[in-house]
Design an enzyme around this catalytic site. Structure first.
Site, PDB file in Angstrom:
ATOM      1  N   ASP A  41       0.812  -1.228   0.000  1.00 46.36           N
ATOM      2  CA  ASP A  41       0.000   0.000   0.000  1.00 46.36           C
ATOM      3  C   ASP A  41       0.843   1.275   0.000  1.00 46.36           C
ATOM      4  O   ASP A  41       0.636   2.179   0.793  1.00 46.36           O
ATOM      5  CB  ASP A  41      -0.980  -0.023   1.185  1.00 46.36           C
ATOM      6  N   HIS A  43       0.835   3.579  -2.318  1.00 51.32           N
ATOM      7  CA  HIS A  43      -0.082   4.681  -2.655  1.00 51.32           C
ATOM      8  C   HIS A  43       0.602   5.996  -3.028  1.00 51.32           C
ATOM      9  O   HIS A  43       0.255   7.068  -2.512  1.00 51.32           O
ATOM     10  CB  HIS A  43      -1.085   4.905  -1.515  1.00 51.32           C
ATOM     11  N   ASP A  84      -1.072  -2.176  -4.431  1.00 45.92           N
ATOM     12  CA  ASP A  84      -1.579  -0.806  -4.291  1.00 45.92           C
ATOM     13  C   ASP A  84      -0.422   0.192  -4.295  1.00 45.92           C
ATOM     14  O   ASP A  84      -0.227   0.943  -3.334  1.00 45.92           O
ATOM     15  CB  ASP A  84      -2.459  -0.628  -3.038  1.00 45.92           C
ATOM     16  N   ASN A 116      -6.081  -3.602  -5.713  1.00 46.63           N
ATOM     17  CA  ASN A 116      -7.297  -3.045  -6.322  1.00 46.63           C
ATOM     18  C   ASN A 116      -7.046  -1.670  -6.939  1.00 46.63           C
ATOM     19  O   ASN A 116      -7.606  -1.333  -7.979  1.00 46.63           O
ATOM     20  CB  ASN A 116      -8.455  -2.989  -5.323  1.00 46.63           C
ATOM     21  N   HIS A 117      -6.179  -0.867  -6.320  1.00 40.44           N
ATOM     22  CA  HIS A 117      -5.952   0.484  -6.857  1.00 40.44           C
ATOM     23  C   HIS A 117      -5.096   0.499  -8.112  1.00 40.44           C
ATOM     24  O   HIS A 117      -4.988   1.545  -8.755  1.00 40.44           O
ATOM     25  CB  HIS A 117      -5.365   1.392  -5.784  1.00 40.44           C
ATOM     26  N   ASP A 120      -7.301   1.771 -10.802  1.00 40.86           N
ATOM     27  CA  ASP A 120      -7.880   3.114 -10.801  1.00 40.86           C
ATOM     28  C   ASP A 120      -7.682   3.784 -12.155  1.00 40.86           C
ATOM     29  O   ASP A 120      -8.382   4.725 -12.505  1.00 40.86           O
ATOM     30  CB  ASP A 120      -7.242   3.977  -9.708  1.00 40.86           C
ATOM     31  N   HIS A 217      -3.053  -8.998  -1.922  1.00 37.73           N
ATOM     32  CA  HIS A 217      -3.666  -7.708  -1.605  1.00 37.73           C
ATOM     33  C   HIS A 217      -5.119  -7.996  -1.237  1.00 37.73           C
ATOM     34  O   HIS A 217      -6.026  -7.806  -2.043  1.00 37.73           O
ATOM     35  CB  HIS A 217      -3.557  -6.742  -2.787  1.00 37.73           C
ATOM     36  N   HIS A 252      -3.628  -4.094   1.728  1.00 31.17           N
ATOM     37  CA  HIS A 252      -5.022  -3.703   1.558  1.00 31.17           C
ATOM     38  C   HIS A 252      -5.680  -3.178   2.829  1.00 31.17           C
ATOM     39  O   HIS A 252      -6.353  -2.163   2.770  1.00 31.17           O
ATOM     40  CB  HIS A 252      -5.841  -4.849   0.961  1.00 31.17           C
ATOM     41  N   GLN A 254      -4.048  -2.098   5.328  1.00 30.62           N
ATOM     42  CA  GLN A 254      -3.145  -1.013   5.734  1.00 30.62           C
ATOM     43  C   GLN A 254      -2.925  -0.974   7.241  1.00 30.62           C
ATOM     44  O   GLN A 254      -3.041   0.069   7.876  1.00 30.62           O
ATOM     45  CB  GLN A 254      -3.632   0.337   5.158  1.00 30.62           C
ATOM     46  N   ARG A 375     -14.883  29.565   5.714  1.00 33.12           N
ATOM     47  CA  ARG A 375     -15.236  29.076   7.033  1.00 33.12           C
ATOM     48  C   ARG A 375     -16.481  29.757   7.605  1.00 33.12           C
ATOM     49  O   ARG A 375     -17.312  29.120   8.269  1.00 33.12           O
ATOM     50  CB  ARG A 375     -14.011  29.360   7.909  1.00 33.12           C
ATOM     51  N   ARG A 379     -19.799  26.573   7.594  1.00 35.59           N
ATOM     52  CA  ARG A 379     -20.160  26.079   8.924  1.00 35.59           C
ATOM     53  C   ARG A 379     -21.488  26.671   9.405  1.00 35.59           C
ATOM     54  O   ARG A 379     -21.887  26.467  10.547  1.00 35.59           O
ATOM     55  CB  ARG A 379     -19.066  26.432   9.935  1.00 35.59           C
ATOM     56  N   ARG A 410     -12.258  23.753   3.166  1.00 41.07           N
ATOM     57  CA  ARG A 410     -11.256  24.652   3.739  1.00 41.07           C
ATOM     58  C   ARG A 410     -10.951  25.885   2.910  1.00 41.07           C
ATOM     59  O   ARG A 410     -10.140  26.712   3.334  1.00 41.07           O
ATOM     60  CB  ARG A 410      -9.939  23.897   3.983  1.00 41.07           C
TER      61      ARG A 410
HETATM   62 ZN   LIG Z   1      -6.235  -1.973  -1.403  1.00 41.91          ZN
END
Ligand SMILES: [Zn+2]
Length: 550
Positions: A41, A43, A84, A116-117, A120, A217, A252, A254, A375, A379, A410
């Site tokens: 992972d 990433h 990943d 899986n990623h 993407d 994974h 996966h 993590q 902000r 809010r 933000r």
């Molecule tokens: Zn994964």
């Protein structure tokens, strides 16, 4: 003539013994030292964090040091990834993770599981990534529907000092469920445990490896309690012949897989402390958290057909803890001594990092007015920015409606061009888009609780495709997509993992059976929506009094 006959007979004898006797590659009574290193992972975290944590340059130094140490003791190293590699850091995502794969070449990875990623992006990008990589992408359970053929090599074989080591790859069969559906029209994920059983048999019959490992994974779930996820490493290990794999290098979920007791992981594993991996049915299961925060190190001794784990450790890669002093000042302090960055890796990765940063300034779309993310607004009232973000979440997940706390927004975006950097300022936290399927009754309960969150707090909710009049703790005239809510109908809601797991005091929904964590980072989801829907018309996202409190 006689001589020739004898030669043929010997050849036949040799062929017979190869197939019918237990043929091993290893030498009797010799001890082989095999060290398996592992990560998972990753990433997109090829570069160090803003606090100088992890990154492939420090990982390279660490792995090189272990290689020297193991070689000095007459041992060998195998370096595996639980998959990943893709998705999570804009500078990597914008370059299809090229710096990550090229960096892994330089560290010297031997194989990785397909995660899986990896899906993407369209399959063509994944094929390009395979070309960049000097190591194989493995998965035994991914098939092309139209041909019935595997899309990846199911295993790879490695020779270490004459020892024959097989590594099988496996991928969670949740992949199609949690990914982008348009990438899975001709791809099928078969049950990994069933596929592993077949592949182990096939390997034993045809290749006769001395050792079989799996790079997977699939996730590690304590005691096999996988909830709404597909079954993971624990469940698979229990279903296989005892000890048929020496180890599962996982990913996966993590987690640092460091057990507190039988079938129970440590909850807040502290970097640098001892780590006991899981063992199920004679099969070790390891996982090294995520992002290259650790390199897992398993030192095995192989002797007369037996693979014995003699030492295991998770080695932190420059992880730091935040220390706050009495005077209110704080700093980040290393858990373990600093690992310097490898200069060769830095010269490989620095141009990618600079290019990625520059690409954040490139236009991804346009908007014809002000998108309100201040902000003092998000809010207190519903805003067009809230609607836009939630529309992006619904588009990615096919959800009927969406909710998030206003405090997660933000920044505003001004009329004109929009860059990825603008989007990252709006959603800087790297939260993950999730969805859940609930009945109308459950939706009513959920929205009633969320509608109680007060203005002037980060918890104040932004809604999309929801309308109601809140009065005395009740919701009157509750509608989803302009239709009165039906208590028996199933609705899909999109939100962020932050809220789903109880953030800002929202009800937990991550324990519901219909809960899916897509793994998609919020800013990337918004960025793609902006790309696909530009020029954005602010009027389409303007709140029209759908929700009100009396
Ligand atoms: Zn994964």
């Amino acid at each position: 003539m006689k001589c020739l006959k004898r030669g043929v007979a010997l050849a036949i004898l040799a062929a017979w013994s190869l197939t019918s006797l237990q043929v091993q590659a290893y030498e009797q009574d010799k001890t082989y030292k095999i060290t398996i290193l592992h990560t998972n992972d990753h990433h997109g975290h090829f570069w160090r964090s803003e606090y100088g944590e992890y990154g492939l340059a420090a990982q390279k130094t660490l792995v090189d040091g272990i290689r020297r140490e193991v070689a000095a003791e007459g041992g060998s190293v195998l370096l595996l990834s639980g998959g990943d590699i893709n998705t999570g850091v804009p500078e990597s995502d914008l370059q299809d993770a090229e710096p990550d794969f090229r960096g892994m070449n330089l560290v010297g990875y031997d194989a990785m599981a397909v995660g899986n990623h990896e899906f993407d992006n369209p399959l063509s990008v994944l094929r390009q990534q395979e070309k960049w990589s000097k190591f194989p992408f493995l998965s035994a359970n991914i098939y092309q529907k139209s041909t019935g053929e595997r899309l990846f090599k199911p295993w790879a074989l490695f020779n270490r000092q004459g020892l024959k080591i097989a590594v099988i790859g496996l991928t969670t069969d949740d992949t199609a469920k949690i990914g982008n559906p348009e990438n899975f029209t001709d791809i099928e994920f078969r049950n990994p445990a069933a596929e592993a059983t077949l592949v182990i048999q096939e390997l034993q019959q045809t290749q006769k490896p001395d050792v079989i490992l799996a790079a997977t994974h699939m996730g590690h779930y304590d005691n096999g309690n996988h909830g709404s996820n597909a079954a993971g490493d624990v469940e698979m290990a229990r279903s296989l012949p005892a000890g048929s794999l020496a180890m599962i290098v996982g990913g996966h979920s993590q987690d640092p897989v460091c057990m507190a007791s039988e079938n129970k992981k440590q909850v807040d594993y502290v970097p640098g402390t001892p780590c006991a991996p899981d063992k199920q049915n004679g099969i070790w299961i390891v996982q090294a958290h995520e992002w290259g925060k650790y390199v897992g190190r398993a030192d095995f001794e192989f002797r007369n057909g037996e693979m014995k784990l003699v030492h295991y450790q998770l080695i932190p890669v420059n992880l730091k803890k935040k220390v706050t002093y009495d005077n209110g000042q704080s700093e980040r302090v290393l858990y373990t001594p600093q690992i310097p960055e490898n200069p060769q890796m830095l010269s490989l990765l620095t141009p990618f990092q600079n290019k990625g940063k520059a690409q954040l300034e490139v236009k991804v779309g346009d908007v014809n007015g002000h998108l309100e993310g201040d902000r003092s607004k998000v809010r207190f009232v519903q805003t067009n920015m809230g609607h836009l973000i939630l529309s992006a979440q619904m588009a990615r997940t096919n959800a009927d409606f969406a909710v998030m706390s206003g405090g997660g927004i933000r920044d505003s975006i001004e009329a004109g061009k929009i860059t990825y950097k603008d989007v990252l300022k709006v959603q800087p936290f790297g939260n993950v888009v999730v969805y859940v399927d609930m009945t109308g009754k459950e939706v009513t309960d959920y929205l009633t609780a969320v509608a109680q969150m007060k203005p002037d707090s980060g918890a104040y909710p932004q809604f999309a495709n929801v309308s109601f009049v809140a009065k005395g703790g009740q919701l009157n005239d509750l509608k989803i997509k302009d239709e009165p809510i039906d208590p028996n109908k199933t609705y899909r809601m999109a939100t962020l993992n932050f809220n789903a797991t109880g953030g800002d005091g929202y009800p937990h929904i991550d324990n519901k059976p219909g809960y899916v964590n897509t793994g998609f980072i919020d800013a990337e989801v918004l960025k793609q929506y902006v790309e696909q829907n530009s020029p954005l018309d602010v009027n389409a996202y303007e709140p029209k009094g759908e929700v009100s409190w009396q």
